[in-house]
Design an enzyme around this catalytic site. Structure first.
Site, PDB file in Angstrom:
ATOM      1  N   LYS A 187     -15.622 -83.971 -12.823  1.00  0.00           N
ATOM      2  CA  LYS A 187     -15.382 -85.205 -12.075  1.00  0.00           C
ATOM      3  C   LYS A 187     -14.761 -86.308 -12.947  1.00  0.00           C
ATOM      4  CE  LYS A 187     -19.060 -84.454  -8.674  1.00  0.00           C
ATOM      5  NZ  LYS A 187     -20.154 -85.119  -7.904  1.00  0.00           N
ATOM      6  N   TYR A 217     -15.401 -83.556   1.077  1.00  0.00           N
ATOM      7  CA  TYR A 217     -16.813 -83.938   1.223  1.00  0.00           C
ATOM      8  C   TYR A 217     -17.164 -84.277   2.677  1.00  0.00           C
ATOM      9  CZ  TYR A 217     -17.870 -84.157  -3.815  1.00  0.00           C
ATOM     10  OH  TYR A 217     -18.120 -83.854  -5.141  1.00  0.00           O
ATOM     11  N   ASN A 226     -21.884 -87.979 -11.719  1.00  0.00           N
ATOM     12  CA  ASN A 226     -22.726 -86.906 -12.275  1.00  0.00           C
ATOM     13  C   ASN A 226     -21.910 -85.767 -12.880  1.00  0.00           C
ATOM     14  OD1 ASN A 226     -21.890 -85.819  -9.867  1.00  0.00           O
ATOM     15  ND2 ASN A 226     -23.914 -85.163  -9.187  1.00  0.00           N
ATOM     16  N   HIS A 237     -19.341 -80.929 -10.080  1.00  0.00           N
ATOM     17  CA  HIS A 237     -19.732 -80.435  -8.757  1.00  0.00           C
ATOM     18  C   HIS A 237     -19.734 -78.916  -8.812  1.00  0.00           C
ATOM     19  CE1 HIS A 237     -19.685 -79.607  -4.430  1.00  0.00           C
ATOM     20  NE2 HIS A 237     -18.772 -78.706  -4.729  1.00  0.00           N
ATOM     21  N   GLU A 250     -14.380 -73.928  -0.461  1.00  0.00           N
ATOM     22  CA  GLU A 250     -13.956 -74.896  -1.478  1.00  0.00           C
ATOM     23  C   GLU A 250     -12.845 -74.317  -2.365  1.00  0.00           C
ATOM     24  OE1 GLU A 250     -18.224 -77.266  -1.555  1.00  0.00           O
ATOM     25  OE2 GLU A 250     -17.636 -76.142  -3.334  1.00  0.00           O
TER      26      GLU A 250
END
Ligand code: CMP
Length: 140
Positions: A11, A51, A114, A117, A128
């Site tokens: 990320k 998302y 964070n 993913h 995905e």
């Protein structure tokens, strides 16, 4: 169990801090093979499609803003039990709850930022991967 593939994202908080190599080393040391990878900068709308399952959640706008704020590295990881294994290597979604030695415990800044993913199930892994990679990129 046969070889399995899962989808992974490094990320923006991690690419901004030049942590792609360090995170990849943890994935590889944990037993996963990076079989496809590319660095891309997605739009907020593209993040929203990815998302979509979280569209009604209060953090959705913030999440899409963050994921489109800087480049990300999207990956296909392969290994025995790769989906579960990657979730173990990543650690809990909230770094405050993550085990020592996991990617999120080591590098994540917060629940939102964070660092990584990872897909949560075979169906989402397939969806995905297909969202970010064409078939030709997944040969071999
Ligand atoms: P990820 O595994 O990419 O899936 C959805 C993301 O939403 C999750 O990691 C977190 O980064 C983010 N997220 C989940 N809950 C919250 C929250 N309460 N506030 C902000 N972001 C969140």
């Amino acid at each position: 169990m046969a070889l399995e593939r899962t989808f992974s994202i490094v990320k923006p908080d991690a690419t901004n801090r030049n942590l792609t190599g360090a995170i990849n080393a943890m994935l590889e040391a944990g037993g996963l093979r990076i079989v496809a990878q590319k660095r891309i900068h997605i739009t907020k709308a593209q993040a929203g499609v990815f998302y979509a399952v979280h569209a009604e959640r209060p953090f959705f706008d913030e999440l899409c803003e963050f994921m489109s704020s800087a480049p990300i590295v999207v990956q296909v990881l392969e290994g025995e039990n790769a989906i579960l294994l990657n979730r173990e290597i990543m650690g809990a979604t909230n770094p405050a709850d993550a085990d020592e030695g996991t990617i999120r415990k080591t590098y994540a800044l917060s629940l939102g930022e964070n660092s990584v993913h990872g897909s949560d199930a075979p169906e989402t892994a397939a969806e995905e991967i297909a969202y970010f990679f064409a078939g030709l990129e997944l040969v071999g």
